[in-house]
Write a protein that holds these residues in place. Sequence first.
Motif, PDB file in Angstrom:
ATOM      1  N   THR A 158       0.863  -1.178   0.000  1.00  0.00           N
ATOM      2  CA  THR A 158       0.000   0.000   0.000  1.00  0.00           C
ATOM      3  C   THR A 158       0.902   1.231   0.000  1.00  0.00           C
ATOM      4  OG1 THR A 158      -0.170  -0.011   2.401  1.00  0.00           O
ATOM      5  CG2 THR A 158      -1.921  -1.113   1.211  1.00  0.00           C
ATOM      6  N   LEU A 159       0.368   2.270  -0.631  1.00  0.00           N
ATOM      7  CA  LEU A 159       1.136   3.513  -0.772  1.00  0.00           C
ATOM      8  C   LEU A 159       0.298   4.661  -0.239  1.00  0.00           C
ATOM      9  CD1 LEU A 159       1.846   3.087  -4.585  1.00  0.00           C
ATOM     10  CD2 LEU A 159       3.312   2.297  -2.764  1.00  0.00           C
ATOM     11  N   ASP A 160       0.956   5.726   0.196  1.00  0.00           N
ATOM     12  CA  ASP A 160       0.189   6.927   0.549  1.00  0.00           C
ATOM     13  C   ASP A 160      -0.088   7.713  -0.734  1.00  0.00           C
ATOM     14  OD1 ASP A 160       2.503   8.285  -0.070  1.00  0.00           O
ATOM     15  OD2 ASP A 160       3.102   8.640   2.010  1.00  0.00           O
ATOM     16  N   THR A 219       3.442   2.356   2.533  1.00  0.00           N
ATOM     17  CA  THR A 219       2.944   2.363   3.911  1.00  0.00           C
ATOM     18  C   THR A 219       2.796   0.937   4.442  1.00  0.00           C
ATOM     19  OG1 THR A 219       0.735   2.577   2.945  1.00  0.00           O
ATOM     20  CG2 THR A 219       1.721   4.574   3.843  1.00  0.00           C
ATOM     21  N   GLU A 220       2.736  -0.034   3.514  1.00  0.00           N
ATOM     22  CA  GLU A 220       2.709  -1.442   3.917  1.00  0.00           C
ATOM     23  C   GLU A 220       3.422  -2.260   2.844  1.00  0.00           C
ATOM     24  OE1 GLU A 220      -1.286  -2.935   5.997  1.00  0.00           O
ATOM     25  OE2 GLU A 220      -1.530  -1.188   4.711  1.00  0.00           O
ATOM     26  N   TRP A 221       3.993  -3.355   3.256  1.00  0.00           N
ATOM     27  CA  TRP A 221       4.826  -4.167   2.371  1.00  0.00           C
ATOM     28  C   TRP A 221       4.680  -5.607   2.832  1.00  0.00           C
ATOM     29  CZ3 TRP A 221       7.681  -3.177  -1.908  1.00  0.00           C
ATOM     30  CH2 TRP A 221       8.804  -3.928  -2.182  1.00  0.00           C
ATOM     31  N   SER A 222       4.035  -6.444   2.025  1.00  0.00           N
ATOM     32  CA  SER A 222       3.668  -7.787   2.508  1.00  0.00           C
ATOM     33  C   SER A 222       4.854  -8.737   2.572  1.00  0.00           C
ATOM     34  CB  SER A 222       2.603  -8.378   1.592  1.00  0.00           C
ATOM     35  OG  SER A 222       3.197  -8.774   0.369  1.00  0.00           O
ATOM     36  N   LEU A 280       9.444   1.195   4.014  1.00  0.00           N
ATOM     37  CA  LEU A 280       8.379   2.096   4.483  1.00  0.00           C
ATOM     38  C   LEU A 280       8.816   3.551   4.338  1.00  0.00           C
ATOM     39  CD1 LEU A 280       6.766   0.333   7.570  1.00  0.00           C
ATOM     40  CD2 LEU A 280       6.121   0.267   5.168  1.00  0.00           C
ATOM     41  N   GLY A 281       7.917   4.341   3.758  1.00  0.00           N
ATOM     42  CA  GLY A 281       8.225   5.761   3.566  1.00  0.00           C
ATOM     43  C   GLY A 281       8.994   6.046   2.290  1.00  0.00           C
ATOM     44  N   LYS A 282       9.503   4.987   1.640  1.00  0.00           N
ATOM     45  CA  LYS A 282      10.241   5.210   0.384  1.00  0.00           C
ATOM     46  C   LYS A 282       9.263   5.213  -0.795  1.00  0.00           C
ATOM     47  CE  LYS A 282      14.793   4.083   1.710  1.00  0.00           C
ATOM     48  NZ  LYS A 282      15.151   2.836   2.359  1.00  0.00           N
ATOM     49  N   HIS A 283       9.669   5.912  -1.843  1.00  0.00           N
ATOM     50  CA  HIS A 283       8.791   6.024  -3.014  1.00  0.00           C
ATOM     51  C   HIS A 283       8.768   4.710  -3.784  1.00  0.00           C
ATOM     52  CE1 HIS A 283       7.186   7.570  -6.851  1.00  0.00           C
ATOM     53  NE2 HIS A 283       6.541   8.389  -6.053  1.00  0.00           N
TER      54      HIS A 283
END
Length: 494
Positions: free
Chosen positions: A162-164, A170-173, A188-191
Motif C-alpha cells: 500500500t502507498l500513501d 505504507t505497507e509491504w507484505s 516504508l516511507g520510500k517512493h
Amino acid sequence: MEKRNIIIVDSVTGVMNGNLRLLLESAKDYAIFTLDMERRVTSWNAGAELMLGYSEQEILGQSGDIFFVPEDRAKNAPEWETEKASKEGVAENERWHLRKDGSRFYGSGTSRPLYNDKGEQLGFVKIMRDMTEDKRREEALRASEERLRITMESATDYAIMTLDTEGNYTEWSKGAEQIFGFTEPEVLGKHTELIFTPEDREQEEAEKEITTARLKGRAEDERWHMRKDGSRLFMSGVMRPIYNDNVLIGYVKVARNITEQKLLEKKKDDFIGIASHELKTPVTSIKAYVELLQETLEQTEGESPALIQKLNNQVDRLGALIHTLLDTTMIAEGQLELHPETFDINQLLQEIADDMQNISKRHKLVLQREKVSRVKADRERISQVITNIISNAIKYSPAGGEVIITTKDDGNKVQVSVQDQGIGMSANTINNIFDRFYREGNPSIQTFPGIGLGLYIAAEIVKMHGGRIWAESEKGEGATFYFTIPGSPDHTKS
Ligand code: ADP
C-alpha cells in the motif's frame, strides 16, 4: 417525580425544573434514567423507552440490572458500575445491553451519583447512547483489516503493497519481502520508484502508474522490476486507489512474479523466429522451382496442369504462414519497422478489392468510399492489415454475401471499415481476437483454417501508426471491423 427532578437539577445540570423535563423528553437519541441506591429505576425518558423498549410505567421500580447482559451480570458489572460512580463521581462504560425483547444493542454512556440538597446520595443518573451501528462498523473494519493482514501475510506468491497519496510505501507484505528482497522497515516511507528499473524511472513510469490509477480507478501493467540485489524480474500487477469517505487516502498494488512465464514465452518466440527463418529459404527455393516448372510446362504443353496450380497455391500458403510467424517474432522483439509514405488509401482499397474479388465468387466486395485525407503510413503494412480483415470477412462468412468496405474522415484520422454478413462473434470473443494465437474456442471455428495471428499483427501495425482497431459484432449477425490511421498533415483530400 417533582422531587427527583429538583434533585437532578441541583446536582447535575443546573437546568430549571420545567426545562429539565422538556430536555429529557426531547433527547430521543439518549436514554436518560435515574436509579435509586438499590439500582431500581426511578425516572425514565422517551429516549430510554425507544432504546430499551420499556414504557415508563412498566419499568419504574424495577431493577436496572435487567439492562445488562447475563455475562456482565455474572461478573457483577451493575454493582461495579454504581460503586465506581459513587466513589469517583462518574463511571463510563461501553458494553452490550439487553432490550425488553431480548435483543442486544451496544450502549455507551456514563453513570453519575445523585445527591439531594443536603449532600446525601439518593441514587444515580445514567445517560446512554446506542452505538450499535458504530460498533458494527468498527468490527467490520477490524475484520476487514484482519482479513487484509492475513492475506498480506499468506499470499507469498504475490507482492501486496500500500502507498500513501504521494506514492510512498505504507505497507509491504511478506510476499513482497520474498519477491523483492527488501524487508518492510527498509521500504516504508520510500517512493514506489524503488523497485522500478532505471529506464522506467527515467520515463517516470511509477508516477504515470499512480496517475492512471487515480484517474481511471485502476492501472494494470506488466514490466521488469528490480530486486534489492539489482537483479530483474518480470511482474504483472494492478494498482487501485483507496478512498475513505470519497477522499483519496492512498493506493494498493498487487503484483505477481511472472518472470518464468516471460522467459518461457521468450524461448517460444525465439523458437518460432528460428524455425520460420530456417523455413523461409527452402520455401523460397521451392516457390522458384514451382514457377520454373510452371513456365516450362506452359511453354511445352501450352498450359500448366491443375496439379501444378495446386502445388503453387499450397507453396503460397506456406510462404504466407512463414511471413506471419516472422512478423510475430519481429513484433515481440520490437523489430518491426515502418516505412511511412503519404498515399491515397481509397486507391489502395480499390487495388486490394480488385485483387481479392477473384478469391471468392460467392462474395461481393462493395466499396463505399468517401473523399478522405491522404494518409501518412507504411503502405505495405496497411495493405497487410486491410487484406487480413477482408480475407477474414470472406473466410468467416461461408454462405457468401456482401463485404462492404467504407472510408471516412474521423477528425485528423481516416477510418476504414469492413462489414461482412458472416457468422459473427460473441462479446467475449471480441475482447480477445486481437490477442496472440487467439481463436474462438467453439469447434465450428476450428473448421476454418487459421492460427490466430492475423488480427494480432494487424492490431500491432495499427497501434504502431498511432491508430485504433476494433470490432463490432453479434453472434450470427455478421461482423464489422474498424481501424483508423492518421491523415497526412498536408490535409489534401483524395
Ligand atoms: P485466424 O483467422 O487465423 O484464426 P485472426 O487473428 O485473423 O486469426 O482472427 C482471430 C479470431 O477472430 C478468429 O479465429 C475468429 O474467431 C475471429 N474472427 C476474425 N474475423 C472475424 C469475422 N469477420 N467474423 C467472425 N469472426 C471473426
